[in-house]
Design an enzyme around this catalytic site. Structure first.
Site, short mmCIF file in Angstrom:
data_model
loop_
_atom_site.label_atom_id
_atom_site.label_comp_id
_atom_site.label_asym_id
_atom_site.label_seq_id
_atom_site.Cartn_x
_atom_site.Cartn_y
_atom_site.Cartn_z
CG ASN A 10 1.17 -3.08 6.75
OD1 ASN A 10 2.19 -3.52 7.27
ND2 ASN A 10 0.76 -3.45 5.54
CE LYS A 12 2.47 -1.37 3.23
NZ LYS A 12 2.12 -1.06 1.86
CG HIS A 98 -0.50 -6.42 2.43
ND1 HIS A 98 0.23 -6.01 1.34
CD2 HIS A 98 -0.97 -5.29 3.00
CE1 HIS A 98 0.19 -4.68 1.28
NE2 HIS A 98 -0.54 -4.22 2.27
CD GLU A 100 3.13 -4.06 0.15
OE1 GLU A 100 3.59 -4.32 1.28
OE2 GLU A 100 2.67 -2.93 -0.14
CD GLU A 170 -4.64 -2.80 2.32
OE1 GLU A 170 -4.33 -1.78 2.93
OE2 GLU A 170 -3.86 -3.76 2.16
N GLY A 176 0.31 2.45 -1.72
CA GLY A 176 1.63 3.06 -1.83
C GLY A 176 1.81 3.91 -3.08
CB SER A 216 -2.99 6.23 -1.16
OG SER A 216 -1.93 5.61 -1.87
N GLY A 237 -0.59 2.31 5.55
CA GLY A 237 0.84 2.00 5.38
C GLY A 237 1.67 3.23 5.64
#
Ligand code: PGA
Length: 256
Positions: A10, A12, A98, A100, A170, A176, A216, A237
């Protein structure tokens, strides 16, 4: 039948067009190291075309995924991308829900569910993301949150749609942040999510559905995570932005 592992990058809102092409080319060139694993790259929407072209030029079987889409077919939705537009660019997968999108862009379970249904109608394979915040975990809400996200997010999806769906667990606190769930925490959550799928769709579908871990994931923790019986790959990510770390995660994850 063992589940085929699936690892997705991903990207992003990172890279530029040249770097996106370069990264796709580098992953395609090394994809032989990932024999038996399905690979998917999810670049920013603007670069899907360029990344798709780079993958085709390399005659690569690496898949292409969007990071988001709108739930309506077309219309006055400034700035949005439809499922058909993704299909038009030969996109096979789409990340939906997701954390985010949930936390920064206010996507509710209901919105995510509408996107899931639209994605399946367009024959896109959703990578359906779920996961709890630290406060929810510490407040003893882990299972309630996962149950709500799974039940609401998958509402109306038929059993045949589940065969084309990947779930990504996740934990929000691990995304992150450099903090990874321990393999035991991840395995427990994955087993619980699989039991929820069994409740909703039966044991066969639950045994077949692939559940990725995300948050992570790095070369150093990939082997331990992917050795867990209910972890079928990773959604990556930060570490997916370098071909070296992306491929190392896959290689380490394959070692068991
Ligand atoms: P991370 O992101 O690997 O940078 O934690 C994972 C994700 O958001 O899917």
């Amino acid at each position: 039948m063992p589940r085929k592992k699936i690892v997705a990058g991903n990207w992003k809102m990172n890279l530029d067009r040249a770097k996106a092409r370069e990264l796709a080319g580098a992953v395609a060139a090394r994809s032989g190291e990932a024999a038996g694993v399905e690979l998917v790259l999810c670049p920013p929407a603007l670069y899907l075309d360029a990344v798709g072209a780079a993958l085709s030029a390399a005659k690569s079987s690496v898949g292409l995924g969007g990071q988001n889409m709108h739930d309506k077919a077309n219309g006055a939705f400034t700035g949005e991308v439809s499922a058909a537009m993704l299909r038009d660019l030969h996109v096979g997968y789409v990340i939906l829900g997701h954390s985010e999108r949930r936390s920064i862009f206010g996507e509710t379970d209901e919105i995510i569910n509408a996107k899931m249904l639209k994605a399946r109608e367009a024959n896109l394979k959703p990578i359906f993301c779920i996961g709890e915040t630290l406060a929810e975990r510490e407040g003893g809400q882990l299972e309630a949150v996962l149950r709500r996200q799974v039940t609401e997010g998958l509402k109306g999806l038929a059993e045949k749609d589940m065969a084309e769906t990947v779930i990504a667990y996740e934990p929000v606190w691990a995304i992150g942040t450099g903090v990874t769930a321990t393999s035991q925490q991840a395995q427990d959550a994955h087993a619980f999510v699989r039991s929820l799928v069994a409740e909703l769709y039966g044991a066969d579908t639950a045994a077949r559905i692939r559940i990725q871990y995300g948050g992570s994931v790095k070369p150093g923790n990939a082997a331990e995570l992917m050795a867990c019986p209910d972890i079928d790959g990773a959604l990556i990510g930060g570490a997916a932005l370098e071909p070296q770390s992306f491929m190392e995660i896959i290689r380490n994850g394959l070692e068991n």
